[in-house]
Write a protein that holds these residues in place. Structure first.
Motif, PDB file in Angstrom:
ATOM      1  N   MET A 103       0.824  -1.212   0.000  1.00 57.88           N
ATOM      2  CA  MET A 103       0.000   0.000   0.000  1.00 57.88           C
ATOM      3  C   MET A 103       0.860   1.265   0.000  1.00 57.88           C
ATOM      4  N   ILE A 104       1.912   1.295   0.822  1.00 56.36           N
ATOM      5  CA  ILE A 104       2.798   2.448   0.908  1.00 56.36           C
ATOM      6  C   ILE A 104       4.220   1.924   1.019  1.00 56.36           C
ATOM      7  N   HIS A 105       5.121   2.492   0.237  1.00 56.56           N
ATOM      8  CA  HIS A 105       6.459   1.921   0.223  1.00 56.56           C
ATOM      9  C   HIS A 105       7.367   2.608   1.234  1.00 56.56           C
ATOM     10  N   ARG A 106       8.486   1.921   1.544  1.00 60.65           N
ATOM     11  CA  ARG A 106       9.441   2.431   2.521  1.00 60.65           C
ATOM     12  C   ARG A 106      10.687   2.958   1.823  1.00 60.65           C
ATOM     13  N   ILE A 107      11.261   3.968   2.456  1.00 59.71           N
ATOM     14  CA  ILE A 107      12.560   4.490   2.029  1.00 59.71           C
ATOM     15  C   ILE A 107      13.483   4.428   3.238  1.00 59.71           C
ATOM     16  N   ASP A 118       9.442   6.764  18.706  1.00 55.80           N
ATOM     17  CA  ASP A 118       8.713   5.588  19.195  1.00 55.80           C
ATOM     18  C   ASP A 118       7.713   5.906  20.298  1.00 55.80           C
ATOM     19  N   SER A 119       7.628   7.177  20.703  1.00 55.69           N
ATOM     20  CA  SER A 119       6.617   7.564  21.681  1.00 55.69           C
ATOM     21  C   SER A 119       5.267   7.850  21.018  1.00 55.69           C
ATOM     22  N   ALA A 120       5.237   7.935  19.694  1.00 57.60           N
ATOM     23  CA  ALA A 120       4.015   8.311  18.981  1.00 57.60           C
ATOM     24  C   ALA A 120       3.053   7.129  18.882  1.00 57.60           C
ATOM     25  N   SER A 121       1.777   7.445  18.808  1.00 63.53           N
ATOM     26  CA  SER A 121       0.742   6.423  18.653  1.00 63.53           C
ATOM     27  C   SER A 121       0.599   6.031  17.187  1.00 63.53           C
ATOM     28  N   PRO A 122       0.799   4.762  16.843  1.00 65.17           N
ATOM     29  CA  PRO A 122       0.607   4.348  15.445  1.00 65.17           C
ATOM     30  C   PRO A 122      -0.829   4.536  14.981  1.00 65.17           C
ATOM     31  N   VAL A 123      -1.772   4.474  15.898  1.00 62.93           N
ATOM     32  CA  VAL A 123      -3.183   4.714  15.542  1.00 62.93           C
ATOM     33  C   VAL A 123      -3.356   6.158  15.074  1.00 62.93           C
ATOM     34  N   TYR A 124      -2.793   7.106  15.825  1.00 64.11           N
ATOM     35  CA  TYR A 124      -2.885   8.514  15.439  1.00 64.11           C
ATOM     36  C   TYR A 124      -2.179   8.759  14.097  1.00 64.11           C
ATOM     37  N   THR A 131      10.652   8.613  10.627  1.00 64.19           N
ATOM     38  CA  THR A 131      10.899   8.168  11.997  1.00 64.19           C
ATOM     39  C   THR A 131      12.215   7.419  12.082  1.00 64.19           C
ATOM     40  N   ASP A 132      12.754   7.312  13.306  1.00 64.68           N
ATOM     41  CA  ASP A 132      13.952   6.506  13.556  1.00 64.68           C
ATOM     42  C   ASP A 132      13.584   5.167  14.179  1.00 64.68           C
ATOM     43  N   SER A 133      12.278   4.816  14.164  1.00 62.70           N
ATOM     44  CA  SER A 133      11.814   3.590  14.810  1.00 62.70           C
ATOM     45  C   SER A 133      11.232   2.609  13.797  1.00 62.70           C
ATOM     46  N   LEU A 188       7.887   1.259  14.979  1.00 65.98           N
ATOM     47  CA  LEU A 188       6.764   2.162  14.775  1.00 65.98           C
ATOM     48  C   LEU A 188       6.223   2.038  13.353  1.00 65.98           C
ATOM     49  N   LEU A 189       7.122   1.935  12.376  1.00 64.45           N
ATOM     50  CA  LEU A 189       6.661   1.794  10.984  1.00 64.45           C
ATOM     51  C   LEU A 189       5.868   0.516  10.798  1.00 64.45           C
ATOM     52  N   ASP A 190       6.316  -0.561  11.399  1.00 62.01           N
ATOM     53  CA  ASP A 190       5.572  -1.821  11.296  1.00 62.01           C
ATOM     54  C   ASP A 190       4.158  -1.655  11.849  1.00 62.01           C
ATOM     55  N   GLU A 191       4.051  -0.999  12.995  1.00 58.82           N
ATOM     56  CA  GLU A 191       2.745  -0.810  13.615  1.00 58.82           C
ATOM     57  C   GLU A 191       1.859   0.134  12.799  1.00 58.82           C
TER      58      GLU A 191
END
Length: 428
Positions: A1-5, A243-249, A270-272, A275-278
């Motif tokens: 759906m969305i690619h990673r860099i 990594d403190s951010a909410s993946p839902v938000y 992000t540096d996490s 977090l990207l996985d979530e």
């Protein structure tokens, strides 16, 4: 759906790899030039014919009758009216604080320069109405113009196929703000109408407001004939998170901007890796449940990305390079991180300031620079509608005190009549 860099280990700001929707204004100019020329030559008749041909709408009367404005306001849902009234109230608080006062500087004895801030006389405000309608854009365009002191305001918005009028909520927003000059005109022909004037609509000095690529092309073509605010492109959101951010938000905010337009751009930095996985998991859930799923999927898969960086320093370099229209900061100590942002149309700080807040009711303006132009441009504000005029006043003695400098500079430029214009007043 969305690619990673993945930029880890590169110290790169992503300049050559970050995605962004293309806005091919140059190609669109070839299409809008004959339309604008036709409006210049034939006025309202040309606008009606172009609207019927391109939009498939018959608009016998371009200016919206006052009764339709009153009826739209009377029929407005009370909850929507209350929301618009609060949006207007908050926007006035923010934009009234932007007003500039004239001031006088005493350069020397008997020598003053006064800077006066003068509003443009007449403004044409464009409110889009393509995939969706934007009564909020009425607020964002009109309030700063009114606070600047613009005396004549006209709004153009595309006619709906069922009525031949702009969307009723757009009309109601105009009525709430006291705007009684509204036109059922969209696209390039609206910009041409404001630039050249017609028998129905006097020409304007400035046109503002977002629109599609054809509106942007008409603005570029007619810039100089009329002033413009910007060539707004597809909407975009950048997010810098740790990594403190909410993946839902985060997923919700990406989806919220993607639903604007299949050409919207969404960037999460992000540096996490966790977090990207979530966030990817959340995107699958939220996109599947959203109303405009096809539009969102196109935007996320076409010109959007999840970007991994080594640390927030590199992340800041990436988001400053991308220069997003909207930039969210969802990190620890978000205020300090936000202070280091140099390039963004608007910055949203912390978990409870999503872009949706700014779109509607934060008090800030949502007409913002897109396509990386936030490196050098600002969003719509009171200043967009003001001109600074210098008023110079010198006594004879003050002019005499600097006449020898004018002698020197005028002679260096071989403009001796300039020198003479001073010396006839204060002879050597």
């Amino acid at each position: 759906m969305i690619h990673r860099i993945d930029l880890r280990g590169t110290h790169s700001d992503g300049r050559d790899v970050l995605p962004r929707a293309e806005l091919n204004v140059e190609s669109a100019m070839d299409l809008v030039r004959p339309l604008c020329d036709d409006v210049r030559a034939r006025g309202s008749q040309a606008i009606r014919e172009i609207t019927a041909r391109i939009d498939g709408v018959d608009v016998p009367q371009l200016r919206v009758p006052a009764k339709n404005l009153r009826d739209a306001l009377q029929a407005l849902d009370p909850d929507v009216r209350a929301a618009l009234e609060e949006s207007i109230r908050r926007a006035r608080i923010v934009h009234s604080a932007q007003c500039r006062a004239s001031h006088t500087v005493h350069v020397a004895e008997g020598a003053t320069v006064t800077e006066r801030w003068v509003p443009v006389s007449r403004v044409g405000l464009y409110v889009p109405g393509g995939l969706t309608v934007y009564p909020s854009s009425v607020v964002m365009n009109v309030v700063p113009a009114q606070e600047a002191g613009v005396k004549s305001l006209a709004i153009a918005s595309p006619p709906q196929k069922d009525s031949g009028l702009p969307h009723p909520v757009v009309l109601a927003a105009c009525a709430l703000l006291g705007i009684d000059e509204v036109y059922s005109v969209g696209g390039a022909q609206a910009v041409a109408m404001f630039a050249y004037g017609t028998e129905d609509c006097p020409r304007a000095d400035l046109v503002t407001g977002p629109g599609n690529v054809f509106v942007a092309a008409a603005k570029r073509l007619l810039k100089g004939v009329i002033g413009i605010d910007s060539e707004a492109g597809p909407t975009e959101i950048g997010i810098l998170a740790d990594d403190s951010a909410s993946p839902v938000y985060l997923a919700a905010d990406l989806v919220s901007q993607a639903e604007h337009d299949p050409r919207a751009s969404c960037l999460l930095v992000t540096d996490s890796p966790t977090l990207l996985d979530e966030v990817e998991k959340q995107l699958r859930l939220q996109v599947g449940a959203t109303k405009h799923r096809e539009r969102v999927e196109t935007a996320l898969s076409s010109q959007s990305a999840l970007v991994l960086v080594d640390d927030l320093d590199q992340g800041l370099a990436v988001v400053n390079e991308w220069a997003a229209e909207h930039l969210e900061i969802l990190t620890r100590d978000a205020d300090t991180v936000a202070d280091r942002v140099t390039n963004a149309g608007a910055v949203f700080v912390g978990p409870y300031a999503p872009v949706s807040l700014g779109d509607y009711i934060a008090g800030s303006n949502h007409v913002l620079p897109t396509g990386g132009t936030a490196r050098h441009s600002s969003g719509l504000s009171v200043q967009s509608f003001l001109r600074g005029v210098h008023v110079i006043k010198y006594s004879q003695e003050a002019l005499a005190a600097v006449a020898h400098h004018i002698d020197a500079l005028g002679s260096a430029e071989d403009l001796l009549a300039h020198v003479n214009a001073v010396r006839v007043r204060v002879p050597r």
